[in-house]
Design a protein around this motif. Structure first.
Motif, PDB file in Angstrom:
ATOM      1  N   MET A 189       9.786   2.563  -6.279  1.00  0.00           N
ATOM      2  CA  MET A 189      10.057   3.477  -7.121  1.00  0.00           C
ATOM      3  C   MET A 189       8.997   4.409  -7.260  1.00  0.00           C
ATOM      4  N   LYS A 190       7.913   3.696  -7.908  1.00  0.00           N
ATOM      5  CA  LYS A 190       6.752   4.414  -8.398  1.00  0.00           C
ATOM      6  C   LYS A 190       6.090   5.077  -7.393  1.00  0.00           C
ATOM      7  N   ILE A 191       6.157   4.333  -5.863  1.00  0.00           N
ATOM      8  CA  ILE A 191       5.412   4.957  -4.792  1.00  0.00           C
ATOM      9  C   ILE A 191       5.991   6.246  -4.616  1.00  0.00           C
ATOM     10  N   LYS A 192       7.393   6.569  -4.828  1.00  0.00           N
ATOM     11  CA  LYS A 192       7.932   7.790  -4.369  1.00  0.00           C
ATOM     12  C   LYS A 192       7.480   8.833  -5.442  1.00  0.00           C
ATOM     13  N   TYR A 193       6.930   8.674  -6.646  1.00  0.00           N
ATOM     14  CA  TYR A 193       6.767   9.516  -7.593  1.00  0.00           C
ATOM     15  C   TYR A 193       5.083   9.776  -7.184  1.00  0.00           C
ATOM     16  N   ILE A 194       4.281   8.815  -7.041  1.00  0.00           N
ATOM     17  CA  ILE A 194       3.001   9.033  -6.550  1.00  0.00           C
ATOM     18  C   ILE A 194       2.878   9.750  -5.158  1.00  0.00           C
ATOM     19  N   ARG A 195       3.632   9.487  -4.343  1.00  0.00           N
ATOM     20  CA  ARG A 195       3.453  10.537  -3.184  1.00  0.00           C
ATOM     21  C   ARG A 195       4.113  12.013  -3.452  1.00  0.00           C
ATOM     22  N   ARG A 196       5.070  12.079  -4.345  1.00  0.00           N
ATOM     23  CA  ARG A 196       5.184  13.302  -4.628  1.00  0.00           C
ATOM     24  C   ARG A 196       4.171  14.077  -5.495  1.00  0.00           C
ATOM     25  N   ALA A 197       3.712  13.269  -6.213  1.00  0.00           N
ATOM     26  CA  ALA A 197       2.474  13.873  -6.979  1.00  0.00           C
ATOM     27  C   ALA A 197       1.355  14.552  -6.480  1.00  0.00           C
ATOM     28  N   VAL A 257      -2.100  18.474  -4.435  1.00  0.00           N
ATOM     29  CA  VAL A 257      -2.889  19.194  -3.020  1.00  0.00           C
ATOM     30  C   VAL A 257      -2.161  20.369  -2.620  1.00  0.00           C
ATOM     31  N   GLY A 258      -0.984  20.608  -2.725  1.00  0.00           N
ATOM     32  CA  GLY A 258      -0.196  21.800  -2.246  1.00  0.00           C
ATOM     33  C   GLY A 258      -0.478  23.069  -3.122  1.00  0.00           C
ATOM     34  N   TYR A 259      -0.199  22.769  -4.515  1.00  0.00           N
ATOM     35  CA  TYR A 259      -0.612  23.737  -5.273  1.00  0.00           C
ATOM     36  C   TYR A 259      -2.011  24.202  -5.433  1.00  0.00           C
ATOM     37  N   PHE A 260      -3.110  23.169  -5.432  1.00  0.00           N
ATOM     38  CA  PHE A 260      -4.414  23.424  -5.278  1.00  0.00           C
ATOM     39  C   PHE A 260      -4.628  24.553  -3.961  1.00  0.00           C
ATOM     40  N   ILE A 261      -4.289  24.151  -2.962  1.00  0.00           N
ATOM     41  CA  ILE A 261      -4.641  24.692  -1.622  1.00  0.00           C
ATOM     42  C   ILE A 261      -3.772  26.201  -1.874  1.00  0.00           C
ATOM     43  N   LEU A 294      -3.081  19.947 -12.140  1.00  0.00           N
ATOM     44  CA  LEU A 294      -2.522  18.799 -12.843  1.00  0.00           C
ATOM     45  C   LEU A 294      -1.319  19.313 -13.745  1.00  0.00           C
ATOM     46  N   LEU A 295      -1.548  20.115 -14.459  1.00  0.00           N
ATOM     47  CA  LEU A 295      -0.407  20.628 -15.425  1.00  0.00           C
ATOM     48  C   LEU A 295       0.701  20.974 -14.802  1.00  0.00           C
ATOM     49  N   VAL A 296       0.811  21.648 -13.340  1.00  0.00           N
ATOM     50  CA  VAL A 296       1.954  22.178 -12.954  1.00  0.00           C
ATOM     51  C   VAL A 296       2.582  20.701 -12.356  1.00  0.00           C
ATOM     52  N   THR A 297       1.635  19.950 -11.861  1.00  0.00           N
ATOM     53  CA  THR A 297       2.491  18.707 -11.225  1.00  0.00           C
ATOM     54  C   THR A 297       3.039  17.725 -12.314  1.00  0.00           C
ATOM     55  N   ALA A 298       2.273  17.608 -13.304  1.00  0.00           N
ATOM     56  CA  ALA A 298       2.987  16.778 -14.448  1.00  0.00           C
ATOM     57  C   ALA A 298       4.302  17.356 -14.994  1.00  0.00           C
ATOM     58  N   PHE A 299       4.440  18.767 -15.162  1.00  0.00           N
ATOM     59  CA  PHE A 299       5.587  19.447 -15.514  1.00  0.00           C
ATOM     60  C   PHE A 299       6.809  18.930 -14.460  1.00  0.00           C
ATOM     61  N   VAL A 300       6.400  19.432 -13.155  1.00  0.00           N
ATOM     62  CA  VAL A 300       7.401  19.306 -12.171  1.00  0.00           C
ATOM     63  C   VAL A 300       7.774  17.825 -12.031  1.00  0.00           C
ATOM     64  N   LEU A 301       7.020  16.761 -12.002  1.00  0.00           N
ATOM     65  CA  LEU A 301       7.257  15.459 -12.249  1.00  0.00           C
ATOM     66  C   LEU A 301       8.139  15.141 -13.123  1.00  0.00           C
ATOM     67  N   VAL A 302       8.087  15.614 -14.371  1.00  0.00           N
ATOM     68  CA  VAL A 302       8.872  15.206 -15.345  1.00  0.00           C
ATOM     69  C   VAL A 302      10.205  15.600 -15.332  1.00  0.00           C
ATOM     70  N   ILE A 334      11.385  16.114 -12.141  1.00  0.00           N
ATOM     71  CA  ILE A 334      12.210  15.342 -11.200  1.00  0.00           C
ATOM     72  C   ILE A 334      12.516  13.838 -11.671  1.00  0.00           C
ATOM     73  N   TYR A 335      11.801  13.340 -12.745  1.00  0.00           N
ATOM     74  CA  TYR A 335      12.245  12.198 -13.256  1.00  0.00           C
ATOM     75  C   TYR A 335      13.449  12.311 -13.985  1.00  0.00           C
ATOM     76  N   PHE A 336      13.697  13.405 -14.867  1.00  0.00           N
ATOM     77  CA  PHE A 336      14.763  13.691 -15.595  1.00  0.00           C
ATOM     78  C   PHE A 336      16.115  13.688 -14.634  1.00  0.00           C
TER      79      PHE A 336
END
Length: 73
Positions: A1-9, A14-18, A41-49, A51-53
């Motif tokens: 389960m954590k692997i899925k979130y790490i992969r998405r993060a 990288v996608g946002y950065f590029i 980092l901020l956008v990734t954290a917000f989107v992951l939260v 996705i988790y919800f």
């Protein structure tokens, strides 16, 4: 389960950065590396939260509607 979130993060980060690094290079001047790193980092954290919800069902329309309904006594 954590692997899925790490992969998405990693993909989001990288996608946002590029993507926004390229947009700034095309339309404006390039910002320092740290600006893109922090923004990504901020956008990734917000989107992951979000996705988790969504995975836990905390942001469903039924749950949101129950917050505004009157409780029967």
């Amino acid at each position: 389960m954590k692997i899925k979130y790490i992969r998405r993060a990693l993909i989001l980060y990288v996608g946002y950065f590029i993507t926004f690094g390229c947009f700034d290079a095309i339309f404006r001047e390039i910002k320092p590396f740290e600006v893109y790193a922090i923004d990504s980092l901020l956008v990734t954290a917000f989107v992951l939260v979000c996705i988790y919800f969504d995975d836990k069902g905390w942001n469903s329309w039924k749950r949101i509607g129950s917050l505004f309904r009157k409780k029967k006594q």
